[in-house]
Design an enzyme around this catalytic site. Structure first.
Site, PDB file in Angstrom:
ATOM      1  N   ASP A 306       0.854  -1.181   0.000  1.00  0.00           N
ATOM      2  CA  ASP A 306       0.000   0.000   0.000  1.00  0.00           C
ATOM      3  C   ASP A 306       0.902   1.247   0.000  1.00  0.00           C
ATOM      4  O   ASP A 306       2.118   1.177   0.194  1.00  0.00           O
ATOM      5  CB  ASP A 306      -0.999  -0.016   1.170  1.00  0.00           C
ATOM      6  N   GLU A 499     -10.916   6.846   3.838  1.00  0.00           N
ATOM      7  CA  GLU A 499      -9.887   6.311   4.742  1.00  0.00           C
ATOM      8  C   GLU A 499     -10.010   6.877   6.164  1.00  0.00           C
ATOM      9  O   GLU A 499     -11.106   7.101   6.660  1.00  0.00           O
ATOM     10  CB  GLU A 499      -8.492   6.542   4.142  1.00  0.00           C
TER      11      GLU A 499
HETATM   12  C1  BGC Z   1      -5.232   3.084   0.206  1.00  0.00           C
HETATM   13  C2  BGC Z   1      -5.425   2.081  -0.888  1.00  0.00           C
HETATM   14  C3  BGC Z   1      -5.252   2.736  -2.226  1.00  0.00           C
HETATM   15  C4  BGC Z   1      -3.934   3.448  -2.297  1.00  0.00           C
HETATM   16  C5  BGC Z   1      -3.702   4.151  -3.610  1.00  0.00           C
HETATM   17  C6  BGC Z   1      -3.999   3.905   0.031  1.00  0.00           C
HETATM   18  O1  BGC Z   1      -3.955   4.942   0.941  1.00  0.00           O
HETATM   19  O2  BGC Z   1      -5.186   2.413   1.448  1.00  0.00           O
HETATM   20  O3  BGC Z   1      -6.688   1.487  -0.797  1.00  0.00           O
HETATM   21  O4  BGC Z   1      -5.360   1.767  -3.237  1.00  0.00           O
HETATM   22  O5  BGC Z   1      -3.872   4.398  -1.265  1.00  0.00           O
HETATM   23  O6  BGC Z   1      -4.497   5.260  -3.737  1.00  0.00           O
HETATM   24  C1  BGC Z   2      -3.376   9.876  -1.981  1.00  0.00           C
HETATM   25  C2  BGC Z   2      -4.194   8.634  -1.818  1.00  0.00           C
HETATM   26  C3  BGC Z   2      -3.621   7.824  -0.754  1.00  0.00           C
HETATM   27  C4  BGC Z   2      -3.381   8.616   0.525  1.00  0.00           C
HETATM   28  C5  BGC Z   2      -2.633   7.789   1.509  1.00  0.00           C
HETATM   29  C6  BGC Z   2      -3.255  10.595  -0.676  1.00  0.00           C
HETATM   30  O1  BGC Z   2      -2.471  11.730  -0.834  1.00  0.00           O
HETATM   31  O2  BGC Z   2      -3.998  10.691  -2.924  1.00  0.00           O
HETATM   32  O3  BGC Z   2      -4.233   7.904  -3.003  1.00  0.00           O
HETATM   33  O4  BGC Z   2      -4.488   6.780  -0.508  1.00  0.00           O
HETATM   34  O5  BGC Z   2      -2.659   9.781   0.263  1.00  0.00           O
HETATM   35  O6  BGC Z   2      -2.467   8.422   2.706  1.00  0.00           O
END
Ligand code: BGC
Ligand code: BGC
Length: 608
Positions: A306, A499
């Protein structure tokens, strides 16, 4: 210029070329006859082995590196570092977010990769978690929780097939979906990304999503990624990236099964979870990543880390890289400090902290998926698909998905369905006329946002379209002016989040929503409440004042599907994919618990 000078210059120019021709058979064979790896007729394993044999360590390390477009320091770095993959994270879209803009970016990057010595094409990854949601004008489907309420695997497969097709219309060939989490605590901000609290449901619908996205790797398909392995939905208190304090038995009974079915559907990639299992971060857990996932379950695709997740392991960056790769991560979503990552991964190999056989295994898995997908044969965007993004046909499937996702929880005196000939309806609430709110997180931006972010039909617009010519539909956000209407429809609930930003200690309705409902109710008319939310919310004691109550989850751009249910164009079939708690203190509450006494049980849902 004297003749010998000219000859001298000619020699200087020709000699290196001659040496190159002589030593580097790859270059020669690439230009003359096709090598095994370039031959689409050859067996995939032969192509993989042939290509792997030709690769230098730098090229292998590059394949294991995924960079976020927003951190790519120069486009030339794609070729310079032989990058295996680029992603667009939730907030790293191209300046032009139309389908054409995305396709242009993808093709430009892919051409960089094709310029390299071996011409290994990129995988380009995005989170198309409810349609190709960061593309302006794409159809946005209900989030998985709504699809979970439909319980319809064929629908999920169709929705996923369309998502893949819209992705390919922009070139993008890898989806970080489906999320096959089994969310057990609705405080978790990612509850809506999962299909529901029951492993049976997630197994069935997750498998359907993989089938629809990958479609046996046809031209309109993408690589899927089942995520987040494993136990992301089991963390204590529903904390995002938290710690799942559960037994091995519970992990196997509840959280592992969706991966088993995804592997049966040949899922190409699996993403590791940020979370920990009994205090140990998944990204460093060799037992789960290698012994269980690859060896016991026979997963032959590759494991992607991830976003910046290996950085959470103990030690310095070099140690974090070694720990994660040795645990079984095959490609790292770096996503920013890739030059450092590449240098340190290389050092780890040179110092034999990571074995060459581990590197070869990782690269073999990555190449295998690239060959299966057919990206060597068709690296650039199929422009014939670009025009299909957000088409009427796709939106019709979106609307059907919305209809099937709505769960009717209360319908006193059969107040629903409404007649389209009704005299006057008053619509109110902050989520009644807001595309951004009804789409939720992971829409255009990472966290989503309120307002007119992409084309679609709001719930209010859907209601206006549904009624007959003589019927009047009035609207006020705050519920004022409802007096004199025959009925009020109040659309309330959550506003977008994704998230950890969506983790909540309280799932109470906000004061604005309660005030809006009461303003309408106080006029004496019956009130239908439509809840837009990523999870059940606490509706007691207010519920007793509502005549009808519909859970509409996060329906996406096709709000007309909700009107279809309200007016009986569609007789509701949706069933709760989560137990509906009476109070926040009941959470975690899940089907099968001892002393199970929810407001509405798992699987509940009325019809007309
Ligand atoms: C998320 C994932 C996601 C990745 C890319 C992460 O923060 O946990 O689900 O695929 O970012 O955006
Ligand atoms: C990104 C996401 C990612 C996240 C993780 C963001 O800045 O755009 O894709 O999941 O950071 O913390």
């Amino acid at each position: 210029m004297k003749a010998h000078t000219i000859i001298g210059i000619l020699l200087l120019v020709l000699m290196p070329a001659g040496i190159l021709m002589h030593c580097n058979k790859d270059v020669v064979s690439k230009t003359n006859d096709k090598s095994v790896y370039e031959n689409p007729e050859a067996a995939i394993e032969e192509r993989v082995n042939d290509l792997l044999d030709r690769m230098t360590l730098a090229e292998k390390v590059g394949q294991m590196t995924q960079v976020d477009y927003e951190f790519l320091q120069s486009e030339g770095d794609i070729a310079k570092y032989y990058l295996g993959s680029i992603l667009s994270g939730g907030n790293s879209e191209p300046p032009d977010i139309t389908p054409e803009g995305w396709a242009g970016l993808y093709d430009r990057f892919q051409r960089q990769a094709l310029k390299t010595r071996l011409g290994i094409p990129l995988l380009y990854g995005v989170d198309a978690v409810h349609g190709h949601n960061n593309v302006y004008g794409a159809v946005v489907f209900p989030h998985n929780i709504g699809l979970g309420a439909s319980g319809n695997a064929e629908l999920v497969e169709e929705v996923s097939r369309i998502t893949a097709k819209e992705m390919k219309g922009t070139g993008v060939n890898w989806n970080f979906a489906p999320c096959v989490a089994v969310p057990r605590n609705e405080r978790w901000g990612r509850t809506y990304e999962g299909f529901g609290e029951s492993p049976e449901l997630v197994k069935t619908l997750g498998a359907a999503a993989v089938r629809g996205l990958q479609d046996d790797y046809g031209r309109e398909s993408v690589v899927a990624s089942a995520k987040h392995f494993v136990g992301d939905g089991a963390t204590t208190n529903g904390e995002d990236q938290g710690n799942a304090e559960i037994s091995a038995q519970e992990l196997r009974d509840i959280h592992l099964p969706p991966y088993i079915t995804a592997i049966e559907e040949n899922v190409g990639t699996i993403m590791a979870s940020y979370s920990s299992w009994n205090g140990e971060k998944l990204h460093g857990n060799k037992f789960l990543l290698t012994d269980v996932l690859k060896e016991e379950l026979g997963f032959e695709g590759f494991i992607i880390s991830d976003y910046r997740a290996i950085d959470q392991l103990p030690g310095d960056y070099k140690e974090q890289i070694a720990a994660s790769i040795n645990a079984g991560i095959d490609m790292v979503m770096v996503p920013d400090r890739y030059r450092e990552f590449i240098a340190l991964l290389t050092e780890n190999v040179e110092e034999e902290i990571i074995s060459m056989s581990r590197i070869d295994d990782a690269v073999r898995r990555i190449l295998r998926i690239k060959f299966k997908l057919g990206v060597f044969e068709h690296p650039l965007t199929d422009k014939s698909l670009t025009a299909l993004v957000g088409s009427e046909e796709h939106r019709a499937v979106g609307r059907q998905a919305v209809r099937e996702s709505v769960v009717l929880l209360k319908n006193s005196n059969d107040v629903l369905p409404l007649s389209t000939d009704i005299n006057r309806i008053h619509v109110a609430g902050k989520n009644a006329d807001d595309i951004g709110n009804q789409c939720g997180g992971w829409t255009i931006a990472w966290q989503g946002s309120s307002g007119d972010i992409t084309p679609g039909t709001t719930i209010l617009e859907g209601i206006r379209e549904a009624v007959s010519d003589g019927a009047e539909v009035t609207y006020s956000r705050d519920g004022s002016g409802a007096a004199g209407a025959d009925i009020g429809i109040v659309v309330i609930g959550e506003t977008p989040y994704a998230e950890f930003e969506g983790d909540r200690e309280s799932l109470a309705l906000d004061t604005e929503d309660i005030a809006t409902i009461n303003r309408v109710k106080d006029t004496g008319i019956p009130v239908v409440v439509v809840l837009i939310s990523g999870r059940p919310m606490i509706v007691e004691p207010e519920l007793e004042n509502w005549d009808a109550f519909l859970a509409a989850w996060l329906p996406g751009t096709e709000g007309a599907g909700i009107a279809d249910v309200i007016f009986g164009e569609y007789n509701p079939t949706g069933k709760l994919p989560h137990t509906w708690p009476r109070t926040i203190d009941q959470i975690p509450i899940n089907y099968g618990d001892p002393d199970y006494d929810p407001l509405f049980p798992y699987g509940f849902g009325l019809s007309y």
